[in-house]
Design an enzyme around this catalytic site. Structure first.
Site, PDB file in Angstrom:
ATOM      1  N   ASN A  84      -9.922  -0.982  -2.785  1.00  0.00           N
ATOM      2  CA  ASN A  84      -8.529  -0.717  -2.416  1.00  0.00           C
ATOM      3  C   ASN A  84      -7.634  -1.258  -3.532  1.00  0.00           C
ATOM      4  O   ASN A  84      -7.595  -2.460  -3.761  1.00  0.00           O
ATOM      5  CB  ASN A  84      -8.252  -1.421  -1.075  1.00  0.00           C
ATOM      6  CG  ASN A  84      -6.819  -1.274  -0.592  1.00  0.00           C
ATOM      7  OD1 ASN A  84      -5.922  -0.920  -1.352  1.00  0.00           O
ATOM      8  ND2 ASN A  84      -6.604  -1.567   0.676  1.00  0.00           N
ATOM      9  N   HIS A 120      -3.971   6.830   0.926  1.00  0.00           N
ATOM     10  CA  HIS A 120      -4.169   5.503   0.342  1.00  0.00           C
ATOM     11  C   HIS A 120      -5.592   5.080   0.662  1.00  0.00           C
ATOM     12  O   HIS A 120      -6.047   5.218   1.799  1.00  0.00           O
ATOM     13  CB  HIS A 120      -3.150   4.527   0.947  1.00  0.00           C
ATOM     14  CG  HIS A 120      -3.552   3.095   0.750  1.00  0.00           C
ATOM     15  ND1 HIS A 120      -3.838   2.578  -0.489  1.00  0.00           N
ATOM     16  CD2 HIS A 120      -3.738   2.088   1.645  1.00  0.00           C
ATOM     17  CE1 HIS A 120      -4.172   1.311  -0.343  1.00  0.00           C
ATOM     18  NE2 HIS A 120      -4.129   0.986   0.930  1.00  0.00           N
ATOM     19  N   CYS A 166       0.814  -1.233   0.000  1.00  0.00           N
ATOM     20  CA  CYS A 166       0.000   0.000   0.000  1.00  0.00           C
ATOM     21  C   CYS A 166       0.838   1.270   0.000  1.00  0.00           C
ATOM     22  O   CYS A 166       0.394   2.317  -0.477  1.00  0.00           O
ATOM     23  CB  CYS A 166      -0.934   0.014   1.195  1.00  0.00           C
ATOM     24  SG  CYS A 166      -1.926  -1.466   1.296  1.00  0.00           S
TER      25      CYS A 166
END
Ligand code: UT7
Length: 355
Positions: free
Chosen positions: A312, A282, A116
């Site tokens: 995501n 993020h 991430c």
């Protein structure tokens, strides 16, 4: 003083949309649960056998290159961040170079394995090379194809509903315009909890870290005289080939580390949260982003969120979100933009950019 500026930005998400209702058909989940816990309504999945992290990254890169007003042949360094590479090795950097048709330039390509926070790590690496004058047109790509490796049974629902595919890219150049560009980047990691969010097979661990998973796991390694295997039939049969996440644990760490690393960057520049015009976090979970925004005293409009439509997308999430924000006119010259990420590793980081 030489600083790094984003000269061009692009993004690409595959055409195919998968809604929460679609997932409801294959696993025991509900649209209500997913929206309430994560904010996600739908995500995009790559076209089977046609799209990969490399191809999606290349599409995003082409847009970024065009917007930077350069040609592919001007790119002098490639940095590719992904946790879902086309191959175990070589990494996507060289594949992207080939996909863009610029192998003859023989420019270097570097792969980043920071999940991430991969884009923020990549930006920090690029920033150092730009500031020293070593490279002038760095292509930084974050791309992911999660749909290839998810468990679409109820067993995998806590992970599977979250992730989506896509790519984002930026072209980074030096600027000597007063006060503009990347002001700072802050990076951190703590490997203590590496297995709290991980896909460990296929891998070369040979069972060595098993106890870190909190149980005595049988990986089904056959008795061989030398070496072990990356993957075994047992792993397929027992669902050991999918990503694992201790969601609540990761959530707790994330809401602590996001504000911490953002404040660290602000302090280092004698700035405060009130100076931020736009936070592009993020896109891990809408609840995490909202929590971080509140903690910093930012209004909802100052925290860019698009997880509702993309899920995501790990290393791709920040460049996709930033690209959208730029296209929507939400970033103006002189604005202070903050990027921040936290994820598997754990690794996390932040960046401050004066637009
Ligand atoms: O991007 C990298 C970093 N990642 C993150 O930051 C993610 C951080 N974690 C999260 O976002 C959240 O922990 C999740 C969204 C993953 C999960 O939400 P949660 O509120 O923490 O749920 P939970 O894991 O505590 O599970 C609560 C319940 C459980 O049922 P029981 O044991 O209470 O009966 C789960 O089995 O919800 C169940 N559950 C689901 N139910 C329907 C888990 N996943 C699902 C699902 N649909 N997809």
């Amino acid at each position: 003083m030489l600083r790094t500026k984003i000269a061009g930005i692009g993004s690409y998400v595959p055409e195919k949309t998968v809604t929460n209702h679609d997932l409801q058909k294959v696993m025991d989940t509900t649209d209500e649960w997913i929206q309430e816990r994560t904010g996600i309504r739908e995500r995009h999945y790559a076209e089977k056998h046609k799209e990969t992290s490399t191809t999606m990254g290349a599409r995003a890169a082409e847009i970024a290159i065009e917007r930077a007003g350069i040609s592919k042949r001007d790119v002098d360094f490639i940095i590719f961040a992904t946790l879902s590479p086309d191959y175990y090795f070589p990494g996507c950097g060289v594949l992207l170079q080939r996909e863009l048709g610029i192998t003859d330039t023989e420019i270097p390509a570097l792969d980043i394995r920071n999940q991430c926070s991969g884009f923020v790590y990549g930006l920090s690496v690029a920033d150092q090379f730009i500031k020293t004058g070593m490279y002038k047109n760095i292509l930084l790509v974050g791309a992911e194809i999660h749909s290839m490796g998810l468990d679409f049974t109820t067993e995998g629902r806590n992970v599977t509903v979250i992730f989506g595919d896509g790519a984002g890219a930026v072209v980074l150049q030096p600027t000597d315009e007063e006060g503009k560009g990347v002001l700072t980047t802050k990076l951190h990691s703590n490997g203590t909890y590496a297995e709290k969010l991980a896909m460990i097979n296929p891998g070369a661990h040979g069972g060595y870290h098993s106890e870190k998973m909190g149980e005595d796991i049988d990986w089904g390694y056959p008795e061989t005289e030398y070496g072990q295997m990356f993957i075994t039939q047992h792993m397929f049969d027992n669902g050991q080939i999918y990503p694992y996440m201790d969601g609540p644990f990761v959530f707790k760490m994330a809401v602590q580390k996001f504000p911490e690393v953002i404040m660290e960057a602000l302090h280092s520049q004698s700035l405060t949260a009130a100076d931020i015009n736009l936070l592009v976090p993020h896109q891990a979970n809408l609840r995490i982003s909202e929590f971080v925004g509140k903690k910093l005293g930012l209004s909802p409009a100052q925290v860019w969120s698009n997880i509702q439509r993309y899920g995501n997308t790990t290393a791709a999430s920040i460049p996709i979100a930033l690209c959208e924000a730029v296209e929507a006119g939400a970033v103006k010259a002189g604005d202070l933009v903050c990027l921040a990420a936290f994820g598997s590793g754990f690794t996390w980081g932040s960046a401050l950019i004066r637009w």
